[in-house]
Scaffold this motif. Structure first.
Motif, PDB file in Angstrom:
ATOM      1  N   GLN A 141     -14.584 -24.666   4.086  1.00 48.33           N
ATOM      2  CA  GLN A 141     -15.599 -24.254   2.990  1.00 48.33           C
ATOM      3  C   GLN A 141     -14.508 -22.619   2.398  1.00 48.33           C
ATOM      4  N   ALA A 142     -13.468 -22.120   3.353  1.00 49.45           N
ATOM      5  CA  ALA A 142     -12.993 -20.956   2.489  1.00 49.45           C
ATOM      6  C   ALA A 142     -12.156 -21.248   1.834  1.00 49.45           C
ATOM      7  N   GLY A 143     -11.384 -22.014   1.753  1.00 45.84           N
ATOM      8  CA  GLY A 143     -10.476 -23.453   0.340  1.00 45.84           C
ATOM      9  C   GLY A 143      -9.854 -23.836   0.697  1.00 45.84           C
ATOM     10  N   LYS A 144      -9.850 -23.823   1.965  1.00 46.58           N
ATOM     11  CA  LYS A 144      -8.253 -24.507   2.526  1.00 46.58           C
ATOM     12  C   LYS A 144      -8.672 -26.004   2.952  1.00 46.58           C
ATOM     13  N   THR A 145      -7.562 -26.928   2.678  1.00 48.52           N
ATOM     14  CA  THR A 145      -7.175 -28.671   2.933  1.00 48.52           C
ATOM     15  C   THR A 145      -6.976 -28.462   4.068  1.00 48.52           C
ATOM     16  N   VAL A 146      -7.813 -29.154   4.978  1.00 50.85           N
ATOM     17  CA  VAL A 146      -8.066 -29.175   6.450  1.00 50.85           C
ATOM     18  C   VAL A 146      -8.374 -30.981   6.578  1.00 50.85           C
ATOM     19  N   GLY A 147      -7.393 -30.981   8.307  1.00 50.60           N
ATOM     20  CA  GLY A 147      -7.447 -31.814   8.872  1.00 50.60           C
ATOM     21  C   GLY A 147      -8.188 -31.759  10.157  1.00 50.60           C
ATOM     22  N   LEU A 148      -9.062 -32.643  10.822  1.00 46.79           N
ATOM     23  CA  LEU A 148      -9.258 -32.465  12.324  1.00 46.79           C
ATOM     24  C   LEU A 148      -8.644 -33.885  13.268  1.00 46.79           C
ATOM     25  N   LEU A 149      -7.892 -33.774  13.979  1.00 44.65           N
ATOM     26  CA  LEU A 149      -7.920 -34.675  15.024  1.00 44.65           C
ATOM     27  C   LEU A 149      -8.629 -34.318  16.040  1.00 44.65           C
ATOM     28  N   ASP A 150      -8.989 -35.551  16.517  1.00 46.58           N
ATOM     29  CA  ASP A 150      -9.577 -35.477  18.047  1.00 46.58           C
ATOM     30  C   ASP A 150      -8.753 -36.221  18.720  1.00 46.58           C
ATOM     31  N   ALA A 151      -7.863 -35.331  20.128  1.00 43.89           N
ATOM     32  CA  ALA A 151      -7.004 -35.157  20.594  1.00 43.89           C
ATOM     33  C   ALA A 151      -7.156 -35.596  22.431  1.00 43.89           C
ATOM     34  N   ASP A 152      -8.814 -36.070  22.601  1.00 50.05           N
ATOM     35  CA  ASP A 152      -9.015 -35.786  24.003  1.00 50.05           C
ATOM     36  C   ASP A 152      -9.449 -37.895  24.174  1.00 50.05           C
ATOM     37  N   ILE A 153      -8.517 -38.215  24.114  1.00 52.93           N
ATOM     38  CA  ILE A 153      -8.147 -39.703  23.926  1.00 52.93           C
ATOM     39  C   ILE A 153      -9.678 -40.513  25.056  1.00 52.93           C
ATOM     40  N   HIS A 154      -9.523 -39.572  26.161  1.00 54.61           N
ATOM     41  CA  HIS A 154     -10.430 -40.252  27.587  1.00 54.61           C
ATOM     42  C   HIS A 154     -11.969 -39.813  26.806  1.00 54.61           C
ATOM     43  N   GLY A 155     -12.060 -38.983  26.238  1.00 56.06           N
ATOM     44  CA  GLY A 155     -14.051 -38.603  26.001  1.00 56.06           C
ATOM     45  C   GLY A 155     -13.592 -38.050  24.868  1.00 56.06           C
ATOM     46  N   PRO A 156     -13.205 -38.733  23.558  1.00 53.45           N
ATOM     47  CA  PRO A 156     -13.534 -38.265  21.539  1.00 53.45           C
ATOM     48  C   PRO A 156     -14.743 -38.207  21.381  1.00 53.45           C
ATOM     49  N   SER A 157     -15.185 -37.040  21.237  1.00 50.37           N
ATOM     50  CA  SER A 157     -17.096 -36.116  21.207  1.00 50.37           C
ATOM     51  C   SER A 157     -16.804 -36.478  19.295  1.00 50.37           C
ATOM     52  N   GLN A 158     -14.872 -35.955  18.400  1.00 50.11           N
ATOM     53  CA  GLN A 158     -15.472 -35.646  17.019  1.00 50.11           C
ATOM     54  C   GLN A 158     -16.369 -36.743  16.374  1.00 50.11           C
ATOM     55  N   PRO A 159     -15.757 -37.794  16.614  1.00 50.77           N
ATOM     56  CA  PRO A 159     -17.437 -39.071  15.676  1.00 50.77           C
ATOM     57  C   PRO A 159     -18.236 -38.302  15.854  1.00 50.77           C
ATOM     58  N   LYS A 160     -18.639 -38.308  16.799  1.00 50.18           N
ATOM     59  CA  LYS A 160     -20.070 -38.452  16.511  1.00 50.18           C
ATOM     60  C   LYS A 160     -20.663 -36.860  15.951  1.00 50.18           C
ATOM     61  N   MET A 161     -20.169 -35.654  16.279  1.00 49.48           N
ATOM     62  CA  MET A 161     -20.016 -34.724  15.945  1.00 49.48           C
ATOM     63  C   MET A 161     -19.764 -34.262  14.840  1.00 49.48           C
ATOM     64  N   MET A 162     -19.293 -35.070  14.195  1.00 52.81           N
ATOM     65  CA  MET A 162     -18.998 -35.047  12.194  1.00 52.81           C
ATOM     66  C   MET A 162     -20.017 -36.005  11.631  1.00 52.81           C
ATOM     67  N   GLY A 163     -20.847 -36.846  12.158  1.00 57.95           N
ATOM     68  CA  GLY A 163     -20.904 -37.862  11.953  1.00 57.95           C
ATOM     69  C   GLY A 163     -20.481 -39.304  10.884  1.00 57.95           C
ATOM     70  N   VAL A 164     -19.186 -38.909  11.987  1.00 61.31           N
ATOM     71  CA  VAL A 164     -18.777 -40.714  10.922  1.00 61.31           C
ATOM     72  C   VAL A 164     -18.375 -42.056  12.287  1.00 61.31           C
ATOM     73  N   SER A 165     -18.610 -43.284  11.525  1.00 59.36           N
ATOM     74  CA  SER A 165     -18.755 -43.887  12.600  1.00 59.36           C
ATOM     75  C   SER A 165     -17.580 -44.930  11.657  1.00 59.36           C
ATOM     76  N   GLU A 166     -17.363 -44.998  10.673  1.00 64.32           N
ATOM     77  CA  GLU A 166     -17.109 -45.937  10.390  1.00 64.32           C
ATOM     78  C   GLU A 166     -15.093 -46.081  10.854  1.00 64.32           C
ATOM     79  N   ARG A 167     -14.630 -47.477  10.617  1.00 58.10           N
ATOM     80  CA  ARG A 167     -13.241 -47.736  11.599  1.00 58.10           C
ATOM     81  C   ARG A 167     -12.408 -47.596  10.143  1.00 58.10           C
ATOM     82  N   PRO A 168     -11.012 -46.753  10.837  1.00 60.36           N
ATOM     83  CA  PRO A 168      -9.965 -46.478   9.257  1.00 60.36           C
ATOM     84  C   PRO A 168      -9.694 -47.955   9.144  1.00 60.36           C
ATOM     85  N   THR A 169      -8.917 -48.231   8.680  1.00 64.64           N
ATOM     86  CA  THR A 169      -8.069 -49.003   7.744  1.00 64.64           C
ATOM     87  C   THR A 169      -6.036 -48.681   8.347  1.00 64.64           C
TER      88      THR A 169
END
Length: 360
Positions: A141-169
């Motif tokens: 929102q501050a105008g930056k291009t941003v990536g978010l990597l969920d590195a918690d392999i055993h307990g990933p939370s970001q799909p739930k928190m960011m509202g995504v469920s589609e499988r990456p291609t």
């Protein structure tokens, strides 16, 4: 038509590794086969020294599974176990011994990524994922291009928190990440069924991190925010040793039991000579929505005092608020759901500090 794990296993038993002459199942390389909505996915865990030469075998594996009736797409993730032999440098390079382990220079930056920031705490349950997702959206929102990597392999939370469920291609070499709330994101949780446990050894964790860092089409990013798992283990070690980390943001709740572990996290980053950008006190205070009274269920000021003791910047307090929790559970971080709310203000202030300091 439903495809079973056994169907995938049988298909891969017909793919032969030209070096050993054995099939992929006999070599015990197959991990986590699954099928969902026309797409078959599986992991090939291979010896580290073979990984750079197995592109044709990986392609053959995807083709074999893709030929099964009912499979519209087959995607393989290649990961390695065991340490890969280091390429000999043109000139001898000094290394630093950290706790008995050599600390190599960063292998490389991620192409197109200017800055890498880790959100960390040696303690679980203090809200690292909430901070990571809201910080990423606030920076966008501050105008930056941003990536978010969920590195918690055993307990990933970001799909739930960011509202995504589609499988990456994937084209077999590069994974195409997803986008949510203006943020490019990737998580191992997007590659596996939601209720499937990830039971991997340390080398597999490091291999997965390496792939998500370097084999994802991140594009041009001002900053990549990494949501780290709890602890001071393999993922943290790999990140600090192999990549150019701009710094870590330490998240803690105020109480002593959390701060005791957080001190270990601070010590880890210092031992690995990774910069610490500062500390955040999460769940700092609770404002009653009925009477407006303020309470401190986990204490008050503990993280601020610890930051002063450790000699690192204190970056602010984030309240314990129902709106923040509901927004995260609903798949829209509060900074995106209610950008002008008091709840979003703390995360925006954190983002503003990073921008003003020139970190991002």
């Amino acid at each position: 038509m439903s495809i079973t794990q056994d169907d995938i296993r049988k298909a891969l038993s017909r793919v032969i590794d030209p070096v050993t002459g054995k099939d992929l199942v006999a070599l015990d390389w197959l991990r986590a086969p699954q099928f969902d909505a026309g797409t078959a996915r599986f992991i090939l865990e291979v010896p580290a020294e073979r990984a750079p030469t197995l592109q044709s075998v990986t392609a053959a594996a995807e083709a074999a599974v893709g030929a099964l009736p009912g499979v519209e797409k087959a995607t393989a993730i290649l990961t390695a176990h065991g340490p890969a032999p280091a390429a000999a440098p043109e000139k001898p390079a000094p290394s630093l011994k950290i706790g008995g382990h050599p600390k190599p220079q960063a292998e490389r930056n991620i192409p197109g990524v200017k800055t890498i920031i880790a959100v960390s705490s040696a303690k679980g349950g203090v809200g690292k994922s909430t901070v990571s997702s809201n910080l990423a959206v606030a920076l966008a929102q501050a105008g930056k291009t941003v990536g978010l990597l969920d590195a918690d392999i055993h307990g990933p939370s970001q799909p739930k928190m960011m509202g995504v469920s589609e499988r990456p291609t994937s084209d077999g070499k590069i994974i195409k990440p997803l986008t949510a709330h203006g943020v490019t994101m990737m998580s191992i949780g997007l590659m596996l069924p939601e209720d499937e446990a990830v039971i991997w050894r340390g080398p597999m964790l490091m291999g997965a991190l390496q792939q998500m860092m370097t084999q994802v089409a991140w594009g041009a990013l001002d900053v990549l925010v990494i949501d780290l798992p709890p602890g001071t283990g393999d993922v943290q070690l790999s990140l600090c040793q192999k990549f150019d980390l701009a710094g870590a943001i330490i998240v803690s709740t105020p109480q002593d039991v959390a701060l005791a572990d957080v001190r270990k996290g601070i010590a880890m980053f210092r031992k690995l000579e990774a910069p610490i950008l500062g500390m955040i006190e999460n769940m700092s205070a609770f404002i009653c929505p009925h009477c407006g009274g303020e309470a401190h269920p986990f204490g008050q000021g503990g993280a601020k005092a610890e930051a002063a003791r450790a000699g690192i910047p204190f970056l602010g307090e984030i309240p314990m608020d129902l709106a923040i929790r509901l927004a995260g559970d609903g798949g829209t971080p509060v900074v995106a759901a209610a950008p002008d709310s008091p709840q979003a203000a703390a995360f925006k202030a954190l983002a503003a500090q990073l921008v003003e300091a020139g970190t991002v």
